[in-house]
Design an enzyme around this catalytic site. Structure first.
Site: not given
Ligand code: ADP
Length: 170
Positions: A17, A41, A91, A129
């Protein structure tokens, strides 16, 4: 001045992130990290805990971005914030189908809102996460993947009885 919204659950914030936030803040003047309540979630951290973890991260890394919490339809929230761009991280190919569907649906809901995808450093492309939570739940170290204060917060959540010192892994 282009205002952009980076929405997500951030449960908790990871180095992946952070990589996306840094890239976004190099391109856009005004970046807001919008933490979705996401009750569906069943997040480990409450939205205010997630917000605090993101805020501390931004402070430590001296990243100029805002943090908010929202619980409405994303396009509505983006409009309300007077922004017109949504940032999402991509990703791997596995993210593509879901993100593509979301981007097209959001465009259907509001033609004026554009989704921009940013790709993290390849070393973060396997980071999520959920995988961090799985490792931390089993007592594994996640220092390489999240800021130190996030690792401490995970240990506190999963092992509340550990003495404070032991929650900080070397
Ligand atoms: P959501 O529930 O909206 O998917 P996340 O916190 O899992 O929430 O992800 C938020 C955004 O960050 C999404 O666009 C996800 O693809 C991106 N994201 C999560 N982890 C990574 C990572 N390791 N590298 C790049 N982008 C990420």
């Amino acid at each position: 001045m282009k205002k952009v919204i980076y929405p997500g659950t951030f449960d908790p914030i990871t180095n992946g992130h952070i990589d996306i936030i840094q890239r976004a803040s190099r391109i856009f003047d005004d970046v807001t990290i919008a933490i979705a309540e996401s009750p569906i979630k069943n997040p480990l951290f409450s939205s205010s805990e997630r917000r605090t973890l993101v805020e501390s991260t931004l402070r430590q890394l001296k990243i100029n971005a805002k943090v908010t919490v929202f619980d409405s339809l994303l396009v509505e929230y983006v409009r309300q914030q007077k922004a017109s761009v949504i940032i999402r991280g991509l990703r791997a190919v596995s993210d593509f189908e879901f993100e593509f569907q979301m981007a097209l649906m959001n465009r259907k809901l509001d033609e004026n809102i554009e989704t921009v995808f940013l790709m993290p450093r390849d070393t973060y492309s396997y980071l999520s996460s959920s995988i961090i939570k799985q490792i931390a739940r089993l007592g594994g170290g996640v220092k390489a993947f999240v800021p130190a204060h996030v690792e401490t917060a995970l240990r506190t959540k999963f092992f509340p009885k550990l003495p404070t010192k032991a929650r900080v892994l070397k």
